[in-house]
Design an enzyme around this catalytic site. Structure first.
Site, PDB file in Angstrom:
ATOM      1  N   ASN A  10       0.999  -1.142  -0.021  1.00  0.00           N
ATOM      2  CA  ASN A  10       0.225   0.040  -0.082  1.00  0.00           C
ATOM      3  C   ASN A  10       0.737   1.517   0.465  1.00  0.00           C
ATOM      4  O   ASN A  10       0.070   2.660   0.107  1.00  0.00           O
ATOM      5  CB  ASN A  10      -1.008   0.158   1.317  1.00  0.00           C
ATOM      6  N   CYS A  11       2.440   0.747  -0.191  1.00  0.00           N
ATOM      7  CA  CYS A  11       3.089   2.513  -0.268  1.00  0.00           C
ATOM      8  C   CYS A  11       3.188   3.280  -1.705  1.00  0.00           C
ATOM      9  O   CYS A  11       2.997   2.319  -2.709  1.00  0.00           O
ATOM     10  CB  CYS A  11       4.366   2.087  -0.243  1.00  0.00           C
TER      11      CYS A  11
END
Length: 115
Positions: A10-11
């Site tokens: 999710n970065c």
């Protein structure tokens, strides 16, 4: 050759790297620290090749929230211990393609190395 991206799904930087790799038609797979962790031998190998300073994400929230005592006197051993305990402290992504090892997403550098 399949490129292995080490990081967290999710970065935002990881998402840019995924899109870039897909746009280049390159094969890749994700090694997600949240699900798979990181082993000491791999991390120490990266540190030996690049130096701990290149891998430790001092700008990230996880590092900044550490007590000052844990940030003081950093060296390779202490940095590796911090990154093993909290892999979100490793700069993202770390891309491994054969002998190539890239830290952080830089399209120009990636293009020169991965194509």
């Amino acid at each position: 050759m399949t490129i292995v991206l080490h990081g967290i799904r999710n970065c935002d930087t990881m998402k840019k790297a995924f899109a870039w790799l897909d746009g280049q038609g390159l094969d890749w797979r994700l090694h997600d620290y949240k699900k798979e962790g990181i082993d000491r031998a791999r991390l120490e190998g990266w540190v030996a090749k690049l130096g701990w300073e290149a891998l430790l994400n001092r700008a990230g929230t996880t590092f900044r929230k550490l007590p000052d005592a844990e940030k003081a006197g950093l060296d390779a051993g202490k940095a590796v211990a911090l990154m093993l305990a909290q892999p979100s402290m490793i700069k993202r992504p770390v891309a491994v393609a054969g002998e190539a090892l890239l830290v952080g997403f830089d399209p120009a550098r990636w293009s020169a190395t991965l194509k």
